[in-house]
Design an enzyme around this catalytic site. Sequence first.
Site, PDB file in Angstrom:
ATOM      1  N   GLY A 228     -14.410  47.953 -27.282  1.00  0.00           N
ATOM      2  CA  GLY A 228     -15.134  47.281 -26.505  1.00  0.00           C
ATOM      3  C   GLY A 228     -16.126  48.328 -26.005  1.00  0.00           C
TER       4      GLY A 228
ATOM      5  CB  THR B 187     -13.379  47.419 -13.190  1.00  0.00           C
ATOM      6  OG1 THR B 187     -12.825  48.267 -11.946  1.00  0.00           O
ATOM      7  CG2 THR B 187     -14.434  46.700 -12.717  1.00  0.00           C
ATOM      8  CB  CYS B 188     -10.223  50.328 -16.095  1.00  0.00           C
ATOM      9  SG  CYS B 188     -11.622  51.547 -15.701  1.00  0.00           S
TER      10      CYS B 188
ATOM     11  N   GLY C 253      -9.423  50.227 -29.518  1.00  0.00           N
ATOM     12  CA  GLY C 253     -10.119  49.290 -28.564  1.00  0.00           C
ATOM     13  C   GLY C 253     -11.712  49.792 -28.806  1.00  0.00           C
TER      14      GLY C 253
END
Length: 322
Positions: A193, A47-48, A191
């Site tokens: 997403g 994940t980030c 982005g």
Amino acid sequence: MLISIAVDYRHADVATRERFHLTEDRLARLYQSLPDGVAPERVGLATCNRSEAYAWVPGAHADALEPHFAALARAWMETELGARQLLAVAKRRVGDAAARHLFRVASGVESQVLGDSQLLGQLRDAHKLADAGGAAGSVLHRLFERALRVGKRVRTETGLSSGRYSVGAEAANVAQRRFGSLTHARVVVVGCGKTGERVARQLVKLGAQDIVLMNRTFERAEHLAEQVRGRAAPMEAVYGELALADIAIVATGATSPVVYADPLVSARRRCATMQYPLLLIDLSVPRNIDPAVGHVAGVVVVDLDALRPAVAAGERERCASV
């Protein structure tokens, strides 16, 4: 025996997380059939704010796990040197501690944004990817299925995620607190997403009316723009859009920066906006904004580590749910 190694925001800064991020290539390598006694069951989660790998080592004794940690790190990093560097910074967990940690991750209590509503979907995707790669056997299937059930119960039986909190939403909140009213601000979201979508939707809730959506796949930007009444722009125009923006929030899956200092300076000069402030928020690991951009006059860059104080202030109301 269940083992795991993890690099996350609690003990590693964004540069370190970026260095050891479980990219698509690394995940593919992790799921290959490997020699040297590498555990046959493996699942990676990226994940980030974290990269973690879980492995089931059948028959291993608790005091003889070092070779298995080393093998898992080599599968992650490919080289012996990379494996040693990873193990020097990674958090290791064994048995019940590894399982309990995964349950806490699924529940959102280990997220930088307490109760992060995106995490459960990311965990589900990680499990599916490992399954497709033939790496998640019966033990890790059961572990991850149980973790997903735990996460769902936390979300339905407690108030921890009642506000649909996420890193994307918190980034929009930070933008408002730093900029003030968003009514007359031009905001660019790079982005589209899941994170970018939550950024955009939260911006609309906060009053933003001039939102530009950009994505590698232009159709995706168009689709989101229709939903939030924004405007889609092609990625080729990113510097021109940033030069005219007040705020930009960047969250793509790129493995290298999509915003560099020199082209941004050139675009701001062409648009005569050098004297105006620009707030850039980078929600990506690896980072999508080159660190040198932070030295450009008038530009402030906020990365995931810089978001932590603001996130901590916003989560006090959710602590009672833990």
